[in-house]
Design a protein around this motif. Structure first.
Motif, short mmCIF file in Angstrom:
data_model
loop_
_atom_site.label_atom_id
_atom_site.label_comp_id
_atom_site.label_asym_id
_atom_site.label_seq_id
_atom_site.Cartn_x
_atom_site.Cartn_y
_atom_site.Cartn_z
N LEU A 122 0.84 -1.43 -0.22
CA LEU A 122 -0.17 -0.07 0.32
C LEU A 122 1.09 1.48 -0.15
CD1 LEU A 122 -2.47 1.28 0.04
CD2 LEU A 122 -2.76 1.18 2.61
N GLU A 123 1.58 1.35 0.75
CA GLU A 123 2.50 2.42 0.98
C GLU A 123 3.49 2.85 -0.89
OE1 GLU A 123 3.74 6.25 1.81
OE2 GLU A 123 2.70 5.03 3.02
N ASP A 124 4.04 1.51 -1.21
CA ASP A 124 4.47 1.89 -2.11
C ASP A 124 3.65 2.28 -3.13
OD1 ASP A 124 6.49 0.21 -1.57
OD2 ASP A 124 6.49 -1.50 -1.70
N VAL A 125 2.48 2.09 -3.30
CA VAL A 125 2.06 2.33 -4.64
C VAL A 125 1.50 3.62 -4.31
CG1 VAL A 125 -1.02 2.20 -5.31
CG2 VAL A 125 1.32 0.24 -4.66
N ARG A 126 0.82 4.25 -2.93
CA ARG A 126 0.66 5.21 -2.22
C ARG A 126 1.86 6.18 -2.91
NH1 ARG A 126 1.46 9.34 -0.06
NH2 ARG A 126 4.08 8.58 0.72
N SER A 127 2.91 5.94 -2.98
CA SER A 127 3.73 6.49 -3.44
C SER A 127 4.17 7.15 -4.84
CB SER A 127 5.47 6.51 -2.53
OG SER A 127 6.33 7.21 -2.30
N ALA A 128 3.97 6.20 -5.07
CA ALA A 128 4.30 6.08 -6.43
C ALA A 128 3.17 6.61 -7.35
CB ALA A 128 4.39 4.15 -7.15
N LEU A 129 1.60 6.67 -6.80
CA LEU A 129 0.29 7.63 -7.72
C LEU A 129 0.96 8.70 -7.18
CD1 LEU A 129 -2.67 5.48 -6.00
CD2 LEU A 129 -2.02 5.26 -8.42
N ASP B 62 3.96 10.42 -7.41
CA ASP B 62 4.89 10.92 -7.93
C ASP B 62 4.29 10.24 -9.96
OD1 ASP B 62 6.78 11.43 -6.17
OD2 ASP B 62 7.77 8.56 -6.78
N ALA B 63 2.80 9.94 -9.85
CA ALA B 63 2.64 10.25 -11.31
C ALA B 63 1.77 11.03 -11.32
CB ALA B 63 1.83 8.72 -11.41
N ASN B 64 1.88 12.07 -10.26
CA ASN B 64 0.75 12.84 -10.39
C ASN B 64 -1.14 12.45 -10.16
OD1 ASN B 64 2.21 15.37 -9.81
ND2 ASN B 64 2.49 14.86 -11.85
N THR C 233 -0.42 5.92 -17.67
CA THR C 233 1.19 6.34 -16.03
C THR C 233 0.72 6.01 -15.16
OG1 THR C 233 1.60 8.68 -17.64
CG2 THR C 233 2.24 8.13 -15.67
N VAL C 234 -0.41 5.77 -14.49
CA VAL C 234 -1.35 5.59 -13.48
C VAL C 234 -1.05 3.73 -13.64
CG1 VAL C 234 -2.97 5.35 -11.60
CG2 VAL C 234 -2.52 7.36 -13.03
#
Length: 112
Positions: free
Chosen positions: A13-20, A22-24, A72-73
């Motif tokens: 979850l935290e990795d995905v939240r961070s990646a999202l 970064d993807a604006n 991108t998302v």
């Protein structure tokens, strides 16, 4: 506009939240859910007794994005949630007819 729903492992979850971020892609909703796919549950040991748990804990992430952000998302989620093992999850993309920001009344992409 599109509505993206991702079912992932809780540990990601935290990795995905961070990646999202970064993807604006901002403004996601997260729910704790249970389910199973091809892995069909797992055996669990509780107080010395083994029993089968058909439903595994997962996280459901929902995010509304503009059409131009979809690829991108999806790649942002897939890139960090992929472990290469059964149970990594799924991503679903729906067409989003409209959105309304309650506070201002803005509609469509302006509401995102």
């Amino acid at each position: 506009m599109k509505f993206i729903v991702a079912i992932i492992k809780p540990i990601k979850l935290e990795d995905v939240r961070s990646a999202l971020g970064d993807a604006n892609a901002f403004g996601m909703t997260v729910s704790e859910v249970k389910g199973f796919g091809r892995q069909k549950g797992q055996a669990v040991l509780y107080r010395g007794t083994e029993y089968k748990s058909d439903f595994l804990p997962k996280m459901k992430i929902e995010v509304a994005v503009e059409d131009s952000q979809v690829a991108t998302v999806i790649e942002a989620i897939r890139g960090v949630a992929n472990t290469g093992k059964v149970g990594d999850g799924k991503i679903f993309v729906y067409t989003l007819e409209d959105a309304v920001r309650i506070r201002t009344g803005e509609t469509g992409e302006e509401a995102l």
